[in-house]
Write an enzyme that holds these catalytic residues in place. Structure first.
Site, PDB file in Angstrom:
ATOM      1  N   GLU A 278     -15.914   0.892  -4.222  1.00  0.00           N
ATOM      2  CA  GLU A 278     -15.573  -0.535  -4.527  1.00  0.00           C
ATOM      3  C   GLU A 278     -16.444  -1.597  -4.158  1.00  0.00           C
ATOM      4  OE1 GLU A 278     -13.333  -2.307  -6.168  1.00  0.00           O
ATOM      5  OE2 GLU A 278     -11.377  -1.215  -6.333  1.00  0.00           O
TER       6      GLU A 278
ATOM      7  N   ASP B 210       0.192   1.935  -0.364  1.00  0.00           N
ATOM      8  CA  ASP B 210       0.934   2.730  -1.243  1.00  0.00           C
ATOM      9  C   ASP B 210       1.103   2.013  -2.400  1.00  0.00           C
ATOM     10  OD1 ASP B 210       2.527   4.290  -2.640  1.00  0.00           O
ATOM     11  OD2 ASP B 210       4.277   4.273  -1.265  1.00  0.00           O
TER      12      ASP B 210
ATOM     13  N   ASP C 267      -9.500  -3.638 -13.513  1.00  0.00           N
ATOM     14  CA  ASP C 267      -9.782  -3.446 -11.885  1.00  0.00           C
ATOM     15  C   ASP C 267     -10.840  -4.409 -11.610  1.00  0.00           C
ATOM     16  OD1 ASP C 267     -10.524  -2.152  -9.321  1.00  0.00           O
ATOM     17  OD2 ASP C 267      -9.553  -0.563 -10.315  1.00  0.00           O
TER      18      ASP C 267
HETATM   19  O1  LIG Z   1      -7.150   1.606  -3.929  1.00  0.00           O
HETATM   20  C1  LIG Z   1      -7.235   1.233  -5.070  1.00  0.00           C
HETATM   21  O2  LIG Z   1      -7.011   1.620  -6.039  1.00  0.00           O
HETATM   22  C2  LIG Z   1      -6.760   1.092  -7.414  1.00  0.00           C
HETATM   23  C3  LIG Z   1      -7.233   2.164  -8.400  1.00  0.00           C
HETATM   24  S1  LIG Z   1      -6.164   3.405  -8.758  1.00  0.00           S
HETATM   25  O3  LIG Z   1      -4.681   2.817  -9.232  1.00  0.00           O
HETATM   26  O4  LIG Z   1      -5.917   4.268  -7.595  1.00  0.00           O
HETATM   27  O5  LIG Z   1      -6.693   4.203  -9.670  1.00  0.00           O
HETATM   28  C4  LIG Z   1      -7.742  -0.048  -7.575  1.00  0.00           C
HETATM   29  O6  LIG Z   1      -7.293  -1.121  -8.519  1.00  0.00           O
HETATM   30  C5  LIG Z   1      -7.804  -0.921  -6.451  1.00  0.00           C
HETATM   31  O7  LIG Z   1      -8.904  -1.950  -6.432  1.00  0.00           O
HETATM   32  C6  LIG Z   1      -8.242   0.059  -5.255  1.00  0.00           C
HETATM   33  O8  LIG Z   1      -8.626  -0.576  -4.048  1.00  0.00           O
END
Ligand SMILES: O=C1O[C@H](CS(=O)(=O)O)[C@@H](O)[C@H](O)[C@H]1O
Length: 297
Positions: A17, A123, A207
């Site tokens: 990220e 979670d 995202d």
């Molecule tokens: O932890 C995260 O997860 C989501 C993506 S996902 O749903 O796990 O594919 C993401 O949108 C978020 O930015 C990220 O930190």
């Protein structure tokens, strides 16, 4: 570099990220959130360094002096790297989460150098609307007031080239929205929230994002392996493919700011159809980006 995505590092990040291009370092930085790791990839020789932090590290912004601030689990931190590969964090301001087991997620500076970042429940599947959005202006600020709440997975923060429009998304499957706000650059206040793009109408969940020099908004379509470009009017202009299902965030960089770097997620399970999941990619999209405003400018 071709339009096709090129792998720059087979990082195998669990949740890569916050890619941020540093013009001063000519390097791309990003985080792997659950693994508490900050990465640096150097353009000159394609070498990589990484450092481990004490808390999950979700989003970063560079100061003009080259140091970093980060949204982590318990607040906004000033980071410094030790010779032993550890990333020391000095907490600048703590956050009062609505629940236990929350952390920061997406974040970036506005065009004036204020740091915006949102929180989410670790979670994510719980779907609880306990996420909130915060702004950290710098030294002298001892609390983080909630500036927007009722969020699940705040993401996609971005600012138009003139700084007067702010974008925000919520990635949760029950939301999948991108909003635009009018943004008062003097006070750092968003208002007039409206739906910019309903991502339920397009492949992928919204995202992380980046705004290009034309004011178009690039957003990762998580679960669809796509990066979409929307015009300031919210019309889909084009979609580019990446060889992984879960791109997470994009950032313009490179010597001419004409490369789009993309981080991604390496989920558990069978990866036969996406062996490069968790990698970092570079695309040449044919448009230029804008340099990030350093924090505290
Ligand atoms: O932890 C995260 O997860 C989501 C993506 S996902 O749903 O796990 O594919 C993401 O949108 C978020 O930015 C990220 O930190």
């Amino acid at each position: 570099m071709p339009m096709q995505a090129e792998l720059i590092l087979d990082a195998r990040n669990s949740v890569g990220e916050s890619p941020v291009w540093s013009p001063r370092d000519q390097a791309l930085y990003w985080a792997d959130i659950p693994n508490k790791r900050l990465y640096r990839w150097n353009l000159a020789d394609a070498t990589t360094q990484s450092w481990e932090a004490d808390e999950m590290l979700a989003c970063i912004a560079q100061r003009a002096d080259g140091s970093w601030v980060a949204g982590m689990e318990s607040g906004i931190f000033q980071l410094s790297a030790d010779d032993d590969g550890r990333l020391r964090g000095e907490r600048l301001v703590g956050v009062s989460h609505a629940r236990d087991n929350m952390r920061f997620n997406d974040g970036r500076c506005d065009r004036q150098g204020r740091f915006w970042t949102g929180t989410m429940l670790m979670d994510m599947a719980a779907g609880a609307r306990v996420g909130a959005l915060y702004r950290y202006d710098g030294a002298g600020q001892s609390t983080l007031p909630v500036l927007l709440d009722d969020l699940i997975v705040p993401n996609g923060l971005g600012f138009s080239p003139d700084g007067r429009t702010m974008y925000l998304s919520d990635s949760h499957p029950s939301v999948q929205a991108i909003w635009a706000f009018d943004y008062d650059i003097d006070s750092g206040t968003p208002h007039n929230r409206r739906l910019f793009v309903d991502m339920n109408d397009y492949p992928g969940r919204p995202d992380g994002a980046a705004v290009d020099a034309d004011g178009c908004y690039w957003i990762c379509g998580n679960d669809a392996g796509l990066i979409h470009r929307f015009t300031p009017a919210g019309r889909l202009d084009r979609s580019l493919e990446v060889p992984v299902k879960k791109p997470t965030m994009c950032a313009f960089g490179g010597a001419n700011l004409d490369t789009l770097f993309v981080t991604s997620i390496r989920p558990g399970g069978d990866l036969d159809d996406q062996p490069l999941a968790g990698g970092v990619f570079a695309l040449q999209p044919g448009v230029r980006g804008l340099a990030e405003t350093p924090f505290g400018t």
